[in-house]
Design a protein around this motif. Sequence first.
Motif, PDB file in Angstrom:
ATOM      1  N   ASN A 211     -21.424 -79.053  24.685  1.00 17.85           N
ATOM      2  CA  ASN A 211     -22.114 -79.030  23.392  1.00 17.85           C
ATOM      3  C   ASN A 211     -21.557 -80.000  22.355  1.00 17.85           C
ATOM      4  O   ASN A 211     -21.485 -79.679  21.179  1.00 17.85           O
ATOM      5  CB  ASN A 211     -22.122 -77.615  22.803  1.00 17.85           C
ATOM      6  N   ALA A 230     -30.141 -76.599  26.245  1.00 20.37           N
ATOM      7  CA  ALA A 230     -30.043 -75.182  25.872  1.00 20.37           C
ATOM      8  C   ALA A 230     -31.084 -74.360  26.637  1.00 20.37           C
ATOM      9  O   ALA A 230     -30.792 -73.272  27.138  1.00 20.37           O
ATOM     10  CB  ALA A 230     -30.230 -75.022  24.363  1.00 20.37           C
ATOM     11  N   GLU A 231     -32.301 -74.898  26.750  1.00 23.99           N
ATOM     12  CA  GLU A 231     -33.350 -74.170  27.446  1.00 23.99           C
ATOM     13  C   GLU A 231     -33.007 -74.000  28.928  1.00 23.99           C
ATOM     14  O   GLU A 231     -33.234 -72.939  29.518  1.00 23.99           O
ATOM     15  CB  GLU A 231     -34.670 -74.927  27.277  1.00 23.99           C
ATOM     16  N   ASN A 233     -30.020 -73.962  30.089  1.00 28.28           N
ATOM     17  CA  ASN A 233     -28.928 -72.984  30.142  1.00 28.28           C
ATOM     18  C   ASN A 233     -29.524 -71.603  30.330  1.00 28.28           C
ATOM     19  O   ASN A 233     -29.043 -70.790  31.123  1.00 28.28           O
ATOM     20  CB  ASN A 233     -28.126 -73.009  28.835  1.00 28.28           C
ATOM     21  N   ARG A 234     -30.579 -71.327  29.566  1.00 25.54           N
ATOM     22  CA  ARG A 234     -31.239 -70.023  29.666  1.00 25.54           C
ATOM     23  C   ARG A 234     -31.848 -69.843  31.048  1.00 25.54           C
ATOM     24  O   ARG A 234     -31.660 -68.823  31.700  1.00 25.54           O
ATOM     25  CB  ARG A 234     -32.327 -69.920  28.598  1.00 25.54           C
ATOM     26  N   ALA A 237     -29.352 -69.321  33.847  1.00 32.09           N
ATOM     27  CA  ALA A 237     -28.725 -68.001  33.752  1.00 32.09           C
ATOM     28  C   ALA A 237     -29.682 -66.936  34.300  1.00 32.09           C
ATOM     29  O   ALA A 237     -29.297 -66.098  35.132  1.00 32.09           O
ATOM     30  CB  ALA A 237     -28.337 -67.695  32.310  1.00 32.09           C
TER      31      ALA A 237
ATOM     32  N   ILE B 166     -25.482 -71.370  22.543  1.00 31.65           N
ATOM     33  CA  ILE B 166     -26.182 -72.473  23.209  1.00 31.65           C
ATOM     34  C   ILE B 166     -25.918 -72.432  24.713  1.00 31.65           C
ATOM     35  O   ILE B 166     -26.822 -72.616  25.516  1.00 31.65           O
ATOM     36  CB  ILE B 166     -25.747 -73.824  22.624  1.00 31.65           C
ATOM     37  N   SER B 167     -24.658 -72.140  25.077  1.00 33.46           N
ATOM     38  CA  SER B 167     -24.309 -72.118  26.501  1.00 33.46           C
ATOM     39  C   SER B 167     -25.129 -71.084  27.276  1.00 33.46           C
ATOM     40  O   SER B 167     -25.311 -71.223  28.477  1.00 33.46           O
ATOM     41  CB  SER B 167     -22.825 -71.818  26.688  1.00 33.46           C
ATOM     42  N   TRP B 168     -25.574 -70.046  26.581  1.00 35.61           N
ATOM     43  CA  TRP B 168     -26.386 -69.035  27.261  1.00 35.61           C
ATOM     44  C   TRP B 168     -27.869 -69.196  26.945  1.00 35.61           C
ATOM     45  O   TRP B 168     -28.674 -68.325  27.260  1.00 35.61           O
ATOM     46  CB  TRP B 168     -25.900 -67.626  26.894  1.00 35.61           C
ATOM     47  N   GLY B 169     -28.205 -70.299  26.292  1.00 33.85           N
ATOM     48  CA  GLY B 169     -29.614 -70.587  26.035  1.00 33.85           C
ATOM     49  C   GLY B 169     -30.268 -69.615  25.075  1.00 33.85           C
ATOM     50  O   GLY B 169     -31.455 -69.334  25.186  1.00 33.85           O
ATOM     51  N   ILE B 170     -29.504 -69.077  24.127  1.00 28.95           N
ATOM     52  CA  ILE B 170     -30.093 -68.161  23.155  1.00 28.95           C
ATOM     53  C   ILE B 170     -30.643 -68.953  21.969  1.00 28.95           C
ATOM     54  O   ILE B 170     -31.803 -68.819  21.613  1.00 28.95           O
ATOM     55  CB  ILE B 170     -29.054 -67.102  22.726  1.00 28.95           C
TER      56      ILE B 170
END
Lengths: 258, 210
Positions: A211, A230-231, A233-234, A237, B166-170
């Motif tokens: 980041n 970021a998207e 990353n979601r 996950a 951000i790392s978890w895409g929230i």
Amino acid sequence: MSDVILKIKRQDGPNSRPYWEEFKVPVAPKANVISLLLEIQRNPVNLQGKPTTPVIWDCNCLEEVCGACSMVINGVARQACAALVDTLSKPIVLQPLSKFPLVRDLMVDRQKMFENLKKIKAWVPIDGTYYMGPGPKVAPSVQDERYLISCCMTCGCCMEACPYVNPKSNYMGPTCMAQVKLFNAHPTGAMYKDERLDAIAGDGGIADCGNAQNCERVCPKEIPLVSIIAELNRETAFRGFNRWLKGKPKGPGLAAPG
Amino acid sequence: MSQKYHYLARRLHSFTGIFPVGIFLCVHLCINSFIFKGPEAYDWAIGLLERSPLTPYIEVGLIGIPILYHALYGVWVTYISKTNIFQYKYFRNWMFYLQRFTAIVTFLFVFWHIYVLRIARIFTGTEMDFATIAAWLSDPTIYIIYIIGYLAAVFHFCNGIWSFLISWGITIGSEAQNFVMCVCTLIFIALGVVGIAGLTLLSKAVVLIR
Ligand code: HEM
Ligand code: HEM
Ligand code: FES
């Protein structure tokens, strides 16, 4: 015509020692950095008046669409063809991209990026043994989003500015992440969606991003790399949780090995 | 296989930063805030953790192991990054650098802190209470080291919340990210002021008692 001083980091080959050489070059109004390099090619004499070898660089389109002429200009990675001399502080300092293997002088080998694009299957699968008919329709809002990403010219600026692209780390870089989004957002490309997410959830994948967000700042095409990462990353996950919670899908094994 | 674990290892590092290490930090600071209610209240509060029968399990499982994992992996993650703050002088690039800089400061501070206030006690048997800590902090060098270490840890935690989301895409869009940044800045200022006030109170306490 006025003169401008160029300070160039040169290297005769991949294994030679780098050295600095200065040149005094006449500039025409509205010239770009490429035209200065052309001037040196025409008259390869350095600032001390000694004849030298012409400086080598890479370029192709000369209109900021091919990405070949990326170099570090006054400390920042950008395209030489789009760098107008009038807008640059002087003397102008040119260096090759540092995150790619050097070929000679300002020319580097960007092959590693193309290898990474193969890992993430950055294409739409349409090859087959019969005609498959016209492709599905794409909503204009999706087209808008995809258009921006499709402007990526794998120039390497985002890789150059990223603190996690370096010899100690395998990070594929923001380029690949953008292409995952581009092809996953395509109705036919989405057939490889999970394979792509798995590829960026692997070694050198998205988790290496720290980041720093330099990529988006230096991207000449203003691709929203930060939001894309970021998207994803979601999505990686969710994909990871789902894969674990659901277990492996059962079937006769028609899917190509990921 | 190693591929699968790379992602998992990095995400576990991110996760442990908040759960449980960040949560522990908040609880720890709440406990320490009893300093504002006086010595007896402070002794009662830091005694809470000591009196619980679950304490050894909490200390090892919920504090010790997660901090060790986050810290050691964090040092590795810092080592493999290549700083370029003077070339790319963007605000976020500086924050990225500060996140790693404060990580190293926090690393040194926290392990020293844990050693002095928790581990050494196992050998010496010193009672951990207001008087001991106040005497300890009355040394100006220790006091300054505490201020620096504390601010580094709190900065790392607050900027870490932003980064975690951000790392978890929230938080995906820039508006959401900027909003969180404002909130994190406020948390940092609040924790910074309260912490410095508390440490100052502790460091002056010995003089007051005398
Ligand atoms: C305002 C600054 C701080 C003060 C006054 C303070 C005070 C104390 C005290 C008195 C103890 C020993 C008593 C006990 O075991 O509960 C302790 C333990 C500890 N502190 Fe802090 N602390 C501060 C900041 C921090 C920070 C920033 C961290 C980082 C996360 C931290 C982590 C720990 C840990 C892990 C222990 C051991 C807890 C245990 O195992 O019982 N402290 N601290
Ligand atoms: C003790 C030494 C520590 C070290 C060496 C360390 C190291 C790091 C590093 C290098 C990062 C950046 C990770 C990345 O960008 O991928 C990070 C993130 C983070 N750290 Fe620490 N840290 C330490 C202690 C702490 C403590 C005490 C806390 C909580 C109070 C904490 C909370 C966080 C959080 C929330 C993040 C954000 C995670 C993310 O970006 O996804 N860290 N840490
Ligand atoms: S020459 Fe194609 S981008 Fe500069």
